[in-house]
Design a protein around this motif. Structure first.
Motif, mmCIF file in Angstrom:
data_model
loop_
_atom_site.group_PDB
_atom_site.id
_atom_site.type_symbol
_atom_site.label_atom_id
_atom_site.label_comp_id
_atom_site.label_asym_id
_atom_site.label_seq_id
_atom_site.Cartn_x
_atom_site.Cartn_y
_atom_site.Cartn_z
ATOM 1 N N THR A 51 1.119 -6.057 2.716
ATOM 2 C CA THR A 51 1.776 -4.753 2.713
ATOM 3 C C THR A 51 3.208 -4.854 2.227
ATOM 4 O O THR A 51 3.889 -5.846 2.458
ATOM 5 C CB THR A 51 1.757 -4.089 4.105
ATOM 6 O OG1 THR A 51 2.332 -2.790 4.002
ATOM 7 C CG2 THR A 51 2.497 -4.907 5.135
ATOM 8 N N ARG A 52 3.632 -3.832 1.548
ATOM 9 C CA ARG A 52 5.032 -3.782 1.096
ATOM 10 C C ARG A 52 5.871 -2.931 2.037
ATOM 11 O O ARG A 52 7.073 -2.791 1.852
ATOM 12 C CB ARG A 52 5.093 -3.226 -0.323
ATOM 13 C CG ARG A 52 4.650 -1.786 -0.417
ATOM 14 C CD ARG A 52 4.819 -1.244 -1.830
ATOM 15 N NE ARG A 52 4.489 0.158 -1.848
ATOM 16 C CZ ARG A 52 3.514 0.687 -2.558
ATOM 17 N NH1 ARG A 52 2.786 -0.069 -3.333
ATOM 18 N NH2 ARG A 52 3.283 1.968 -2.498
ATOM 19 N N ASP A 57 -2.292 -2.975 1.990
ATOM 20 C CA ASP A 57 -2.077 -1.669 1.374
ATOM 21 C C ASP A 57 -3.265 -1.239 0.516
ATOM 22 O O ASP A 57 -3.330 -0.103 0.080
ATOM 23 C CB ASP A 57 -0.824 -1.695 0.489
ATOM 24 C CG ASP A 57 0.449 -1.887 1.280
ATOM 25 O OD1 ASP A 57 0.432 -1.721 2.511
ATOM 26 O OD2 ASP A 57 1.485 -2.218 0.658
#
Length: 165
Positions: free
Chosen positions: A25-26, A54
């Protein structure tokens, strides 16, 4: 002490820390929430209890998960998460099981269902009924791109829902 007067030794098992793999995930908020819950975050541990990504995970990756592991995405979830795919699947189920699937409004995926939508619109107009249609882009989120229509307009939208059905 036990009943016979001797000292009993009880050992409590120490629970392993819940780990969350945030490598996929960012969004920093995922890490912050996990830490606020007392979880340990990692970007390397394949034995993490929770794996956050994500994007959709492929079927092979899901098959490799251990029984205790949980993941936030799964193969094929776009079929229920995207509005246009969900509408198409609900309509298929409605044709198959009409009594069980009568809980959602009439729905058209545009441009494929344009003729059906216009026939419905003209029928309503003929009966002098003013209906409101909710038009949603298939890839929109959080209300972005939604339009309410009461008159015929040409929009390039993927999904149109009759709110009065």
């Amino acid at each position: 002490m036990s009943v016979d007067g001797s000292k009993s030794i009880s050992k409590k098992k120490k629970r392993a820390a819940i780990t969350v793999n945030v490598n996929g995930t960012r969004y920093d908020v995922v890490r912050r929430c996990a830490e606020a819950l007392g979880y340990k975050t990692t970007t390397e541990n394949d034995d993490s209890f929770i794996i956050w990504s994500d994007h959709t995970i492929n079927a092979e990756r899901c098959a490799e998960l251990k029984p205790y592991q949980r993941i936030n995405h799964f193969p094929g979830m776009g079929e229920i998460a995207r509005k246009d795919c969900l509408a198409r699947n609900l309509q298929k189920m409605q044709r198959s099981q009409p009594d069980e699937y009568d809980f959602f409004p009439k729905t058209w995926n545009l441009p494929a269902d344009y003729t059906s939508l216009m026939n419905h619109y003209l029928d309503l107009r003929k009966r002098r009924k003013c209906k409101t249609f909710i038009c949603k882009p298939s890839n929109g989120a959080m209300g972005n791109g939604i339009h309410l229509l009461q008159k015929r307009k040409k929009y390039r939208l993927r999904l149109c829902v009759d709110t009065t059905a």
